[in-house]
Structures are given as structure tokens and as C-alpha cells.
Design a protein around this motif. Structure first.
Motif, PDB file in Angstrom:
ATOM      1  N   ARG A   1       8.538 -23.925  18.383  1.00 30.31           N
ATOM      2  CA  ARG A   1       7.133 -23.593  18.217  1.00 30.31           C
ATOM      3  C   ARG A   1       6.601 -24.000  16.843  1.00 30.31           C
ATOM      4  N   LYS A   2       5.301 -24.146  16.762  1.00 28.28           N
ATOM      5  CA  LYS A   2       4.662 -24.427  15.484  1.00 28.28           C
ATOM      6  C   LYS A   2       4.770 -23.191  14.581  1.00 28.28           C
TER       7      LYS A   2
ATOM      8  N   SER B   1      -2.960 -20.819  21.651  1.00 24.12           N
ATOM      9  CA  SER B   1      -3.246 -19.923  22.775  1.00 24.12           C
ATOM     10  C   SER B   1      -2.491 -18.600  22.661  1.00 24.12           C
ATOM     11  N   LYS B   2      -1.327 -18.633  22.028  1.00 23.84           N
ATOM     12  CA  LYS B   2      -0.530 -17.419  21.879  1.00 23.84           C
ATOM     13  C   LYS B   2       0.312 -17.548  20.613  1.00 23.84           C
ATOM     14  N   CYS B   3       0.498 -16.428  19.915  1.00 21.45           N
ATOM     15  CA  CYS B   3       1.258 -16.425  18.665  1.00 21.45           C
ATOM     16  C   CYS B   3       2.181 -15.211  18.604  1.00 21.45           C
TER      17      CYS B   3
ATOM     18  N   GLU C   1      -0.148 -10.224  25.173  1.00 20.78           N
ATOM     19  CA  GLU C   1      -0.753  -9.396  24.128  1.00 20.78           C
ATOM     20  C   GLU C   1      -0.963  -7.968  24.672  1.00 20.78           C
ATOM     21  N   LEU C   2      -0.740  -6.953  23.902  1.00 27.11           N
ATOM     22  CA  LEU C   2      -0.084  -6.893  22.609  1.00 27.11           C
ATOM     23  C   LEU C   2       1.327  -6.367  22.879  1.00 27.11           C
TER      24      LEU C   2
ATOM     25  N   PHE D   1       0.555 -11.841  20.249  1.00 21.13           N
ATOM     26  CA  PHE D   1      -0.892 -11.689  20.408  1.00 21.13           C
ATOM     27  C   PHE D   1      -1.516 -13.021  20.808  1.00 21.13           C
ATOM     28  N   CYS D   2      -2.735 -12.957  21.268  1.00 25.74           N
ATOM     29  CA  CYS D   2      -3.500 -14.138  21.656  1.00 25.74           C
ATOM     30  C   CYS D   2      -4.704 -14.275  20.730  1.00 25.74           C
TER      31      CYS D   2
END
Length: 320
Positions: A14-15, A77-79, A100-101, A120-121
Motif C-alpha cells: 500500500r501507499k 478510497s480507504k486508509c 470504517e470505523l 477509515f474512509c
């Protein structure tokens, strides 16, 4: 830096994005740019966005507003948010399958989630609602910051738990297993569980006022020194050693390359310096009253005088 390096070492696909304040030095930002795909400057005190306006109404929530900026990362889009005092010891890309969450329970109050790691988003609408909620309701843990510093509360956890108030009851799939946010406090409050499940830990969270970087480290003897035996114990010595081993071997050389001839304090000391300073840095013996106060604050010396073995010996002697 250590968190970013640990994520890379465990082959995340992932980034990686890091949010930093303006006080971070240029050499440190240069290292962060090598470890992370994106380095974003966050400073609500100087920005002209909604957080700045909210800050004028509730200046007590400055740390909270800074952290909430993660919801503005709308090009994702999602983290997965992670505090800087976490260490990854296994790949955690599967967290992106959560919604989320999603978060792990807090060791101090399991009906609340710990805001050190959560899924979360990003959404500007959510960001705006969070700011509005913060200014209207504040944070239930913000006023207790002096009393609860050892639990690492900074206000954001109260705001997020208030906003995502259904976390504890609505959907069990949003409860992350504790191995994704394993804290030193929990290790010693339920040691049998740690012995059973600790080997499966994926993220270590160094909760408490004293952080890994509050100590010093001797790479030759592989000994962590500094902030007192109780604080070393409270961070769990093996995880603390893992943090310092990674930092000294992989981060310090990067820092040295960017600082050049400029002096900087890495926290790593030579063996002879450790030996010379060990007697001077040894913490004085605590009185019974001081030990009692530490126990009440969750800061018992679990690796020393308050170890399980010593407590058992005391009980055996008393029973005899």
C-alpha cells in the motif's frame, strides 16, 4: 521513521502517507520522503481551512483537529491510520478488507476503541462533521489529559469514540483483534493472555508518556538505557529492543547521510559511554509511598522489584 521502515520491511503493498508538523527538521523530512510515498504538512494553527475556524472556538482541541486531517486524504478510497508510536512486526495489508470505523478495544476501557490504529474512509463530508462534532461536544478525555498522560490520551480518542459511538455494539466485524494494537499496558494487566497470543502480534503500540525515543541505546551491548527501569519495563523490553535495533541499524544511517557534518543526537551511545553513565543514571530506590503511586498509575516495575516472581515470593513468605 521507524514505523515507515517497519512497514516497508514487512512488504506492504500500500501507499504510505505521513502527516508532519512544521517543526520537523529538513533532514528528517528528507528521510521521511524516502520512506513514505507522500509527506503532507499539517498545521491547523496556520491553515485557513475549516479546522482553523473550529480551532478558534475550541483551542483546547488542537491535537485533535490535527489528527482529523487524515480524513482529507480523499485521493485514497480507504486508509489505515497509525500513531507514530507504533511498530509493525508483521504484514498488515489485510486491514484494508475492513470497513470504517474498524479499531481495536482500548486496554483502559474496552467499550471504547483505541485511536492509535484504525481503518477509515477519507471524506470531506465526514471531516466537516467531525469538526462540527468536536466544536459542539469537545472530547471526554481532553480535560483528563494531566491525570491520564500515562495512557497516552490526547483528546482525539474521546472525539472519535463519541462520533463513532456505535462501534462497541453495532458491528463486531469492526472490532479489530487486539494483535493489531498490542499495548504494553495490556501485556502486564493480563500476562497469561500475552503469553498465549503475544507471538501473533502484528502491531506494537508504545502507549504512555515515555516513548521508545525517550531512552538511549547501546548498539554494542544491545541495552536500552535512560528513562528509568520502570519505564523500560512498561514498554516491554523485547519490543523496545526491536524498536531500537531497527532504528539504529536502518534509520540512523539515513539520518547521518542527510545531516552531513551537522551534529545531531541519535540516541545511540557507545559502550564506554553507557558504562560510564550507568551508575549516574541509575534511578534512586523508591519509597513505599512512591511505589504505591506508580502502581495506581499503572507504572509498576514489572521487570524488576514488582515482577511476578517477586510478588509470588512475597505472598509465599506471608502465607508461611
Amino acid at each position: 521513521m521507524v514505523l515507515g521502515r517497519s512497514l516497508r520491511n514487512h512488504h506492504t503493498t500500500r501507499k504510505l502517507v505521513v502527516l508532519v508538523g512544521p517543526q520537523v527538521s529538513d533532514p528528517c523530512q528528507s528521510v521521511l520522503k524516502k520512506l513514505y510515498d507522500e509527506v503532507r504538512l499539517v498545521d491547523v494553527l496556520d491553515s485557513g481551512d475549516a479546522a482553523h475556524l473550529a480551532m478558534m472556538k475550541r483551542p483546547d482541541l488542537g491535537v485533535t483537529f490535527t489528527k482529523l486531517h487524515c480524513w482529507t486524504l480523499t485521493h485514497y478510497s480507504k486508509c489505515v491510520f497509525m500513531d507514530a508510536d507504533t511498530l509493525v512486526v508483521s504484514n498488515i495489508d489485510e486491514l484494508f478488507e475492513r470497513e470504517e470505523l474498524s479499531a481495536a478495544p482500548d486496554p483502559g476501557w474496552p467499550d471504547c476503541f483505541n485511536s492509535g490504529v484504525f481503518v477509515f474512509c477519507p471524506s470531506m463530508a465526514t471531516y466537516d462533521r467531525l469538526l462540527q462534532y468536536s466544536t459542539e461536544h469537545g472530547s471526554f478525555d481532553g480535560t483528563a489529559i494531566i491525570l491520564m498522560r500515562y495512557l497516552d490520551k490526547c483528546g482525539d480518542q474521546g472525539v472519535l469514540n463519541g462520533f463513532f459511538s456505535s462501534w462497541s455494539t453495532a458491528d463486531i466485524s469492526k472490532h479489530l483483534p487486539f494483535i493489531y494494537n498490542l499495548s504494553s499496558i495490556a501485556i502486564y494487566t493480563y500476562l497469561p493472555a500475552f503469553k498465549q497470543y503475544g507471538a501473533n502480534a502484528k502491531v506494537i503500540h508504545f502507549l504512555g508518556q515515555t516513548k521508545p525515543w525517550s531512552h538511549t541505546f547501546d548498539p554494542k551491548t544491545r541495552q536500552v538505557r535512560g528513562a528509568g527501569a520502570q519505564d523500560v519495563a512498561a514498554s516491554h523490553s523485547s519490543f523496545l529492543l526491536d524498536w531500537w535495533t531497527l532504528y539504529s541499524a536502518e534509520v540512523v544511517p539515513m539520518l547521518q547521510g542527510h545531516y552531513g557534518d551537522q551534529p545531531f543526537h541519535s540516541g545511540c551511545v557507545e559502550e564506554e559511554e553507557s558504562q560510564a553513565g550507568s551508575a549516574a543514571s541509575a534511578p534512586p530506590a523508591l519509597s513505599s509511598e512512591e511505589r504505591k503511586e506508580r502502581w495506581e498509575q499503572g507504572q509498576a516495575d514489572y521487570m524488576g522489584v514488582d515482577s511476578f516472581e517477586n510478588i509470588q515470593k512475597k505472598l509465599d513468605a506471608f502465607l508461611k
